[in-house]
Write a protein that holds these residues in place. Structure first.
Motif, short mmCIF file in Angstrom:
data_model
loop_
_atom_site.label_atom_id
_atom_site.label_comp_id
_atom_site.label_asym_id
_atom_site.label_seq_id
_atom_site.Cartn_x
_atom_site.Cartn_y
_atom_site.Cartn_z
N ASP A 119 63.04 -0.66 -35.78
CA ASP A 119 61.92 -0.85 -36.70
C ASP A 119 61.76 0.43 -37.51
N GLN A 120 62.39 0.48 -38.65
CA GLN A 120 62.45 1.72 -39.42
C GLN A 120 61.15 2.07 -40.13
N THR A 121 60.14 1.24 -39.97
CA THR A 121 58.82 1.58 -40.51
C THR A 121 58.00 2.36 -39.50
N ASP A 122 58.49 2.43 -38.26
CA ASP A 122 57.74 3.09 -37.18
C ASP A 122 58.50 4.34 -36.76
N VAL A 123 58.02 5.50 -37.22
CA VAL A 123 58.68 6.77 -36.92
C VAL A 123 57.86 7.53 -35.89
N ASN A 124 58.44 7.76 -34.73
CA ASN A 124 57.76 8.52 -33.69
C ASN A 124 57.55 9.95 -34.17
N PRO A 125 56.30 10.43 -34.25
CA PRO A 125 56.05 11.77 -34.81
C PRO A 125 56.68 12.89 -33.99
N THR A 126 56.72 12.71 -32.67
CA THR A 126 57.36 13.74 -31.83
C THR A 126 58.84 13.81 -32.13
N TRP A 127 59.47 12.64 -32.22
CA TRP A 127 60.89 12.60 -32.56
C TRP A 127 61.15 13.22 -33.93
N TYR A 128 60.31 12.91 -34.89
CA TYR A 128 60.49 13.41 -36.25
C TYR A 128 60.55 14.93 -36.27
N LEU A 129 59.73 15.56 -35.45
CA LEU A 129 59.67 17.02 -35.41
C LEU A 129 60.77 17.65 -34.55
N HIS A 130 61.47 16.84 -33.78
CA HIS A 130 62.51 17.35 -32.88
C HIS A 130 63.88 16.81 -33.26
N GLY A 131 64.15 16.81 -34.54
CA GLY A 131 65.46 16.41 -35.03
C GLY A 131 65.50 15.05 -35.68
N GLY A 132 64.43 14.27 -35.54
CA GLY A 132 64.42 12.93 -36.11
C GLY A 132 64.52 12.93 -37.63
N LYS A 133 63.89 13.90 -38.28
CA LYS A 133 63.96 13.95 -39.74
C LYS A 133 65.40 14.06 -40.20
N GLU A 134 66.16 14.95 -39.56
CA GLU A 134 67.56 15.16 -39.95
C GLU A 134 68.39 13.90 -39.70
N THR A 135 68.06 13.20 -38.62
CA THR A 135 68.78 11.95 -38.33
C THR A 135 68.47 10.88 -39.36
N ILE A 136 67.20 10.72 -39.70
CA ILE A 136 66.82 9.75 -40.72
C ILE A 136 67.52 10.05 -42.04
N ASP A 137 67.53 11.33 -42.41
CA ASP A 137 68.19 11.73 -43.66
C ASP A 137 69.69 11.41 -43.63
N SER A 138 70.31 11.52 -42.45
CA SER A 138 71.75 11.29 -42.35
C SER A 138 72.11 9.82 -42.57
N TYR A 139 71.14 8.93 -42.45
CA TYR A 139 71.37 7.50 -42.64
C TYR A 139 71.20 7.06 -44.10
N GLU A 140 70.92 7.99 -44.99
CA GLU A 140 70.79 7.63 -46.40
C GLU A 140 72.10 7.05 -46.90
N GLY A 141 72.03 5.89 -47.51
CA GLY A 141 73.22 5.24 -48.04
C GLY A 141 73.91 4.30 -47.07
N PHE A 142 73.49 4.28 -45.82
CA PHE A 142 74.08 3.37 -44.84
C PHE A 142 73.50 1.96 -45.05
N THR A 143 74.36 0.97 -44.99
CA THR A 143 73.92 -0.41 -45.19
C THR A 143 73.18 -0.93 -43.96
N ILE A 144 72.49 -2.04 -44.13
CA ILE A 144 71.80 -2.67 -43.00
C ILE A 144 72.80 -3.07 -41.92
N ASP A 145 73.96 -3.59 -42.34
CA ASP A 145 74.98 -3.99 -41.36
C ASP A 145 75.47 -2.79 -40.56
N LYS A 146 75.66 -1.67 -41.23
CA LYS A 146 76.13 -0.47 -40.53
C LYS A 146 75.05 0.04 -39.57
#
Length: 242
Positions: A77-104
């Motif tokens: 559920d990409q609309t629900d971002v755990n705030p603790t995760w976001y501050l512990h590397g989650g932001k970088e992970t979300i950014d790394s998925y830019e351009g990835f298709t739904i299937d991927k």
């Protein structure tokens, strides 16, 4: 036939490739990845892609880490971002998925959903990301999330009197069940060690790749180990997890 335990990766694809090149892997070898594939450096999504492709050529066993749980939940559920995760590397992970298709992304979600909480091999060697708390072993663990988060197993081994015999009633029951236990999760760099650490029958192969350390692969039979460069040298314009 060789088996390697590979410590926490945290989005450091360049370092992972460095280590694997040193191993000169063949199709007869087995790679046991100890979890935390994402969160930290900028190539988390690319790490997952790489591992999926690698597993089609080499026998790979993938253990689930706490950061993998966070990423799995976000992919569901990409609309629900755990705030603790976001501050512990989650932001970088979300950014790394830019351009990835739904299937991927769904392919990656399937990867996370099928990760093992632990692996027990034919020689009674246990592999898991963090630890467990049950005195009866992993199969009777009351709190399975401990496989991803527990640090007390490692702390106990470090603090234990090395003179206590395994046959003694004072020997911790948690350690009696397995010939060897392999973990990640708690960086050896926390203890000023750049190499894998050994305490009683536990081997810790998380050598701080999320921070300023390296990725490590340990041959579980010979105990020879191979390491990448320190991650900040490979990603000089990034901070990793601080």
């Amino acid at each position: 036939m060789r088996t390697f335990a590979i410590g926490d990766i945290h989005g450091g694809l360049k370092a992972l490739i460095q280590v694997l090149n040193q191993l000169e892997i063949t199709e007869k070898d087995t790679l046991i990845f100890m979890g935390d594939y994402v969160d930290g450096w900028s190539e988390s999504a690319q790490v997952i892609d790489f591992l999926i492709n690698l597993s089609e050529k080499i026998n790979c066993i993938f253990i689930k880490g706490n950061h993998d749980v966070w990423c799995e939940n976000w992919l569901k559920d990409q609309t629900d971002v755990n705030p603790t995760w976001y501050l512990h590397g989650g932001k970088e992970t979300i950014d790394s998925y830019e351009g990835f298709t739904i299937d991927k992304k769904n392919e990656h979600l399937n990867f996370f959903e099928n990760l093992k909480m632990y692996h027990l091999d034919s020689e009674n060697r246990l592999f898991l990301h963090a630890g467990f708390t049950s005195m009866h072993g992993v199969e009777r663990e009351t709190y399975p999330h401990k496989f991803c988060t527990d640090r007390t197993l490692w702390e106990m081994a470090l603090a234990m009197d090395k003179e206590i015999e395994k046959s003694s009633s004072n020997y911790p029951r948690r350690l009696q069940h397995y010939n060897e236990i392999y973990i990640g999760h708690t960086p050896t760099t926390n203890y000023g060690e750049a190499a894998p650490m050994h305490a009683i029958n536990i081997w810790n192969v998380d050598t701080g790749a999320a921070f300023k350390g390296k990725i490590t692969a340990l041959n579980i039979n010979t105990k020879a180990y191979f390491q990448s460069d320190e991650l900040p040298k490979l990603y000089p314009n990034e901070k990793g997890r601080n």
